[in-house]
Design an enzyme around this catalytic site. Structure first.
Site, mmCIF file in Angstrom:
data_model
loop_
_atom_site.group_PDB
_atom_site.id
_atom_site.type_symbol
_atom_site.label_atom_id
_atom_site.label_comp_id
_atom_site.label_asym_id
_atom_site.label_seq_id
_atom_site.Cartn_x
_atom_site.Cartn_y
_atom_site.Cartn_z
ATOM 1 N N HIS A 133 0.835 -1.209 0.000
ATOM 2 C CA HIS A 133 0.000 0.000 0.000
ATOM 3 C C HIS A 133 0.868 1.257 0.000
ATOM 4 O O HIS A 133 0.658 2.173 -0.792
ATOM 5 C CB HIS A 133 -0.902 -0.041 1.242
ATOM 6 C CG HIS A 133 -1.780 1.146 1.423
ATOM 7 N ND1 HIS A 133 -3.119 1.124 1.147
ATOM 8 C CD2 HIS A 133 -1.517 2.396 1.876
ATOM 9 C CE1 HIS A 133 -3.641 2.316 1.405
ATOM 10 N NE2 HIS A 133 -2.684 3.100 1.858
ATOM 11 N N GLU A 134 1.869 1.305 0.880
ATOM 12 C CA GLU A 134 2.703 2.503 0.999
ATOM 13 C C GLU A 134 3.663 2.642 -0.184
ATOM 14 O O GLU A 134 3.921 3.754 -0.642
ATOM 15 C CB GLU A 134 3.457 2.512 2.329
ATOM 16 C CG GLU A 134 2.576 2.444 3.570
ATOM 17 C CD GLU A 134 1.491 3.516 3.697
ATOM 18 O OE1 GLU A 134 1.481 4.497 2.928
ATOM 19 O OE2 GLU A 134 0.631 3.369 4.572
ATOM 20 N N ILE A 135 4.197 1.540 -0.693
ATOM 21 C CA ILE A 135 5.076 1.620 -1.869
ATOM 22 C C ILE A 135 4.265 2.075 -3.077
ATOM 23 O O ILE A 135 4.752 2.869 -3.886
ATOM 24 C CB ILE A 135 5.827 0.297 -2.094
ATOM 25 C CG1 ILE A 135 6.858 0.098 -0.961
ATOM 26 C CG2 ILE A 135 6.518 0.282 -3.461
ATOM 27 C CD1 ILE A 135 7.518 -1.271 -0.927
#
Length: 163
Positions: A133-135
């Site tokens: 999600h963050e990448i």
């Protein structure tokens, strides 16, 4: 450190790819502290520098049940499993709405530490979900882009009604 304002959807900066971090210094450490304080204030479990309008490849995670903060500088996915898992996701930039997303169940991620050391890590479960999600966010892919058009439009309407 002070809590910083979080960009809100549909701010176009949330869809811009972040630049690599090149300076591993006190400014980077201060940004990590700001990210952590801001994430905690927003009741999140993950946040990136782009959420604060800073286009750098930096993310901080603090998963429930763990007594640690995870910092990933310049993270990238090296490998992901063919097996997938579904999980309910949301964003500090779009509070109050969530939706189920399907992602690979396991990933191998390369990243740097706060002092610039290169590391790799394999993850599954919630950690794998959060890293992907963050990448994605660091790559300029806002999480709702992983939804079908219909689900995305419904979610946006729900978010607009509550805002």
């Amino acid at each position: 450190m002070p809590v910083q304002p979080i960009l809100r959807f549909p701010d176009p900066r949330l869809r811009l790819p972040a630049a690599p971090v090149t300076a591993f210094d006190t400014h980077l450490a201060a940004l990590v502290r700001d990210l952590l304080d801001t994430m905690r204030a927003a009741s999140g479990i993950g946040i990136t520098a782009p959420h604060l309008g800073i286009a750098k490849r930096l993310t901080v995670l603090e998963l429930p049940g763990e007594n640690r903060v995870r910092v990933y500088v310049n993270p990238r996915i090296l490998w992901s499993s063919e097996e997938s898992q579904q999980h309910t996701e949301g964003s500090v930039s779009m509070p109050g709405v969530t939706e189920t997303i399907e992602r690979p169940a396991r990933v191998r991620v390369a990243f740097q530490t706060l002092n610039g050391a290169e590391e790799t890590e394999e993850a599954d479960g919630l950690l794998a979900i959060c890293l992907q999600h963050e990448i994605d966010q660091l790559d300029g892919i806002f999480w709702i882009q992983r939804l079908s058009r219909l689900k995305r439009e419904r979610l946006i309407k729900r978010f607009q009604k509550q805002s």
